[in-house]
Design an enzyme around this catalytic site. Structure first.
Site, PDB file in Angstrom:
ATOM      1  N   LYS A 186       0.765  -1.169  -0.042  1.00  0.00           N
ATOM      2  CA  LYS A 186      -0.089   0.163   0.152  1.00  0.00           C
ATOM      3  C   LYS A 186       0.830   1.399  -0.037  1.00  0.00           C
ATOM      4  O   LYS A 186       0.667   2.015  -0.679  1.00  0.00           O
ATOM      5  CB  LYS A 186      -0.819   0.000   1.267  1.00  0.00           C
ATOM      6  CG  LYS A 186      -1.979  -1.068   1.130  1.00  0.00           C
ATOM      7  CD  LYS A 186      -2.831  -1.343   2.389  1.00  0.00           C
ATOM      8  CE  LYS A 186      -3.736  -2.517   2.306  1.00  0.00           C
ATOM      9  NZ  LYS A 186      -4.231  -3.237   3.299  1.00  0.00           N
ATOM     10  N   GLN A 242      -5.281  -2.131   9.393  1.00  0.00           N
ATOM     11  CA  GLN A 242      -4.916  -3.410   8.790  1.00  0.00           C
ATOM     12  C   GLN A 242      -5.600  -4.496   9.704  1.00  0.00           C
ATOM     13  O   GLN A 242      -5.574  -4.551  11.023  1.00  0.00           O
ATOM     14  CB  GLN A 242      -3.532  -3.573   8.919  1.00  0.00           C
ATOM     15  CG  GLN A 242      -2.959  -5.049   8.220  1.00  0.00           C
ATOM     16  CD  GLN A 242      -3.514  -4.879   6.470  1.00  0.00           C
ATOM     17  OE1 GLN A 242      -3.754  -3.747   5.923  1.00  0.00           O
ATOM     18  NE2 GLN A 242      -3.657  -6.087   5.845  1.00  0.00           N
ATOM     19  N   ASP A 274     -11.821   1.336   2.840  1.00  0.00           N
ATOM     20  CA  ASP A 274     -11.882  -0.039   2.690  1.00  0.00           C
ATOM     21  C   ASP A 274     -13.600  -0.519   2.407  1.00  0.00           C
ATOM     22  O   ASP A 274     -13.750  -1.478   1.923  1.00  0.00           O
ATOM     23  CB  ASP A 274     -11.786  -0.946   4.200  1.00  0.00           C
ATOM     24  CG  ASP A 274     -10.418  -1.480   4.249  1.00  0.00           C
ATOM     25  OD1 ASP A 274      -9.886  -1.734   3.232  1.00  0.00           O
ATOM     26  OD2 ASP A 274      -9.845  -1.610   5.323  1.00  0.00           O
TER      27      ASP A 274
HETATM   28  N1  GUN Z   1      -6.311  -7.295   5.620  1.00  0.00           N
HETATM   29  C1  GUN Z   1      -6.364  -7.933   4.446  1.00  0.00           C
HETATM   30  N2  GUN Z   1      -6.735  -7.500   3.488  1.00  0.00           N
HETATM   31  C2  GUN Z   1      -7.361  -6.368   4.060  1.00  0.00           C
HETATM   32  C3  GUN Z   1      -8.047  -5.065   3.454  1.00  0.00           C
HETATM   33  O1  GUN Z   1      -8.470  -5.025   2.218  1.00  0.00           O
HETATM   34  N3  GUN Z   1      -8.308  -4.127   4.413  1.00  0.00           N
HETATM   35  C4  GUN Z   1      -7.941  -4.227   5.813  1.00  0.00           C
HETATM   36  N4  GUN Z   1      -8.207  -3.095   6.546  1.00  0.00           N
HETATM   37  N5  GUN Z   1      -7.286  -5.291   6.001  1.00  0.00           N
HETATM   38  C5  GUN Z   1      -6.913  -6.346   5.531  1.00  0.00           C
END
Ligand code: GUN
Length: 294
Positions: free
Chosen positions: A53, A97, A120
């Site tokens: 990211k 996360q 998200d």
């Molecule tokens: N953990 C694995 N994939 C994701 C995601 O797309 N968003 C978040 N916040 N945590 C994750």
């Protein structure tokens, strides 16, 4: 029929090139997209997601800040970090996360994120807006699937889309997105799941089949109609002694056999995976634009 491969890497690269221009354009108007990420603990998969990211933000000129805290950080401290980011104009997007350590209530944390910064698309307000067909940040993987369909010339309008999997992150939001009266949607959606008595009864009827169950190679060739479009969201590790790592990645569909009869297929890896981070960047830019307009 041999399926055409829809490369997530290629589609993601096209979207990123457009996004980079958009970021420049917004900056010219005084709108600076920024992503705040909170990572609690040291889970290797989470560290790797978070790194990709940050790399994406850097590539596109999006401001990014990562707060890394130990696994024993209290729920209250995490909620305070979220609140600070909610009130900080540097951030147009906030992501905590997941998964979080067991002593922290994930729902409480997700619900604390300002809905207009929820890149998200997990906040209940955004889930409600999505269901109603109103503008909101869309869950990244589902959004990525929709983009891949459109870019590959597989507009779902009027088609029967069968989605295997009913998660809050992929299956449910994807069905909500594709059933809307909107461009890139207008599909007839069926959602099936592992409790179906005969999953193949449904999957055989799919013009577009989306596999998002997290079960390695659960969809076999005899479950797929000739000429169907097959989108594989699954990323599963299976033991493989011939690999240095001891494992290989497979999707939720039996790729080789299905590629013989589908019209389009997405590979694993290199399919839906690269789209998820790209749509997160997309949401960060869209949120900045929406907040900037207020
Ligand atoms: N953990 C694995 N994939 C994701 C995601 O797309 N968003 C978040 N916040 N945590 C994750």
């Amino acid at each position: 029929m041999t399926a055409k491969v829809i490369s997530g890497k290629e589609v993601a690269a096209e979207i990123r090139a457009e996004l980079k221009k958009k970021v420049e354009e917004l900056k010219g108007k005084g709108i600076h997209p920024g992503l705040g990420v909170i990572l609690v603990g040291e889970d290797p998969a989470s560290v790797s997601y978070v790194t990709s990211k940050s790399q994406g933000c850097e590539e596109l000129g999006i401001y990014d800040e990562l707060i890394r805290v130990p696994a024993d950080t209290s729920e209250e401290e995490v909620l305070n970090m979220v609140e600070k980011m909610n009130n900080d104009p540097k951030f147009s997007g906030i992501l905590v996360q997941l998964p979080l350590p067991g002593h922290i209530d994930e729902e409480k944390v997700v619900n604390a994120i300002a809905p207009e910064k929820d890149v998200d698309g997990f906040h209940p307000i955004n889930q409600g807006l999505l269901l109603r067909g109103e503008e909101c940040p869309l869950p990244c993987t589902a959004y990525g699937v929709q983009k891949m369909l459109m870019v590959s010339g597989n507009d779902p309008a009027g088609k029967h889309v069968v989605i295997c999997g009913r998660s809050n992150i992929v299956g449910k939001p994807l069905a909500a997105m594709l059933m809307q009266k909107a461009e890139g949607a207008n599909a007839i959606c069926t959602v099936v799941h592992t409790r179906a008595h005969d999953m193949s009864y449904y999957t055989k009827q799919a013009d577009i089949l989306v596999a998002a169950m997290g079960v390695p190679e659960a969809i076999k060739a005899d479950m797929v109609k000739d000429g169907a479009v097959v989108i594989d969201v699954g990323v599963n590790r299976v033991d493989d002694a011939s690999k240095k790592s001891g494992f290989r990645l497979v999707g939720d569909v039996e790729y080789d056999a299905i590629a013989e009869k589908a019209s389009y297929i997405t590979p694993v890896p290199g399919g839906v995976g690269p789209m998820t981070v790209t749509m997160l960047l997309y949401n960060t830019v869209e949120c900045a634009e929406r907040i900037g307009k207020v």
